[in-house]
Design an enzyme around this catalytic site. Structure first.
Site, short mmCIF file in Angstrom:
data_model
loop_
_atom_site.label_atom_id
_atom_site.label_comp_id
_atom_site.label_asym_id
_atom_site.label_seq_id
_atom_site.Cartn_x
_atom_site.Cartn_y
_atom_site.Cartn_z
N ALA A 78 19.67 37.93 -0.95
CA ALA A 78 20.24 39.06 0.04
C ALA A 78 18.82 39.92 0.38
O ALA A 78 18.95 40.00 1.76
CB ALA A 78 20.95 39.97 -0.52
N GLY A 79 17.99 40.35 -0.19
CA GLY A 79 16.90 40.86 0.12
C GLY A 79 16.10 40.21 1.07
O GLY A 79 15.37 40.44 2.00
#
Length: 307
Positions: free
Chosen positions: A251-252
């Site tokens: 996600a990051g």
């Protein structure tokens, strides 16, 4: 946007568990799978899927994982001219994912630990990106290689987005006023020595990290969104998009890759941070690393449907 990513390529071994094992405990995985990953490769694919023209600089081993790692990049239209073969194994990551989507990751360097400053020089010499392009780099490669990537970017007048993960000590003089530092809440806590648990503590941590010289610091906060502090644009607070998380892996990386691809480095970064937030939200609704990274049209559709 033209983007060079200098960083890691890993084969992820992912196990989904009901709970994390305690010391000495054995737990059964509900499922397990192999996924191509690595922070560098993930960010390159995220940028490419959002429409960036991307070249990857990194290393793979001479094992059975090397081919799939390169092929995954090529399938996303990432140029692999800078992916260098090394003797030994490719990088690997051991990932456990709990039912709520939270993950724990152990990284094995493999070939990533053999990427040298000379490799960066040689690879970047083949990349014709113009002034104003972006370089994205992380810390799953040797520290001296990260330093050389920053040096090459400054020589070529490329903007830098340095994802300081895993955390290593930062030094004054490594970054310029056009550069960006990106960290999550735990990384910001370790770098500043202060707990980062909410928007206000993230803002204070970002201001502290500005002392190392960048023009902007991004702190991602998971379900709380993100905070950006910029010398030019001030403080920006970006709320998270509400979704049901399945797996937070990548996600990051999705957030940073999409942001790098969308922001022109001239106008306010806030709209691009909104786009990156939407892309990360889509990512956590899917399992795996690179296979969970959305395409540009998916992000645009999600943005317009959730307004």
């Amino acid at each position: 946007m033209d983007i060079t990513v200098v960083g890691s390529l890993n084969m992820d071994i992912v196990a989904v568990v009901n709970h994390m094992p305690q010391a000495g405990e054995t737990v059964k995985a509900a499922q397990a799978a192999l996924h191509t990953g690595g922070k560098g490769a993930n960010q390159a694919i995220a940028a490419a899927r959002y429409g960036g023209r991307v070249c990857m600089v990194g290393a793979v081993g001479n094992d059975t994982f090397a081919g799939p790692l390169r092929e995954a990049l090529e399938a996303a239209h990432v140029d692999v001219v800078g992916v260098i073969p090394k003797d030994g194994s490719s990088g690997m990551a051991l990932i456990t994912v709990e039912a709520d989507g939270q993950n724990r990751i152990v990284v094995c360097d493999g070939a990533n630990g053999l990427l040298t400053p000379a490799d960066v020089d040689h690879a970047c010499a083949k990349i014709p990106w113009p002034i104003g392009s972006a370089l994205v780099v992380q810390n799953e490669i040797p520290r001296e290689t990260v330093r050389q990537a920053l040096t090459v970017a400054h020589q070529r007048q490329w903007r830098v987005l340095w994802n300081v993960a895993p955390v290593v000590p930062m030094e004054v003089g490594w970054l310029g006023r056009d550069d960006i530092v990106a960290v999550n809440e735990s990384e910001a806590s370790r770098l500043t020595g202060k707990d980062v648990v909410d928007v206000e503590s993230a803002r204070l941590a970002a201001q502290r990290l500005m002392e190392f010289g960048p023009g902007m610091v991004l702190v991602t906060l998971g379900a709380l969104g993100s905070v950006a502090v910029s010398r030019e644009w001030g403080t920006m607070v970006i709320p998270a998009r509400e979704v049901i998380p399945v797996d937070t892996t990548a996600a990051g990386d999705t957030f940073l890759g999409v942001f790098a691809a969308d922001w022109d480095g001239v106008s306010s970064p806030e709209p691009s941070l909104q786009v990156a937030t939407a892309a990360a939200a889509l990512c956590v609704t899917r399992s795996g690393a690179q296979n969970s990274i959305p395409q540009r049209q998916e992000v645009i559709t999600f943005l317009t449907s959730s307004v």
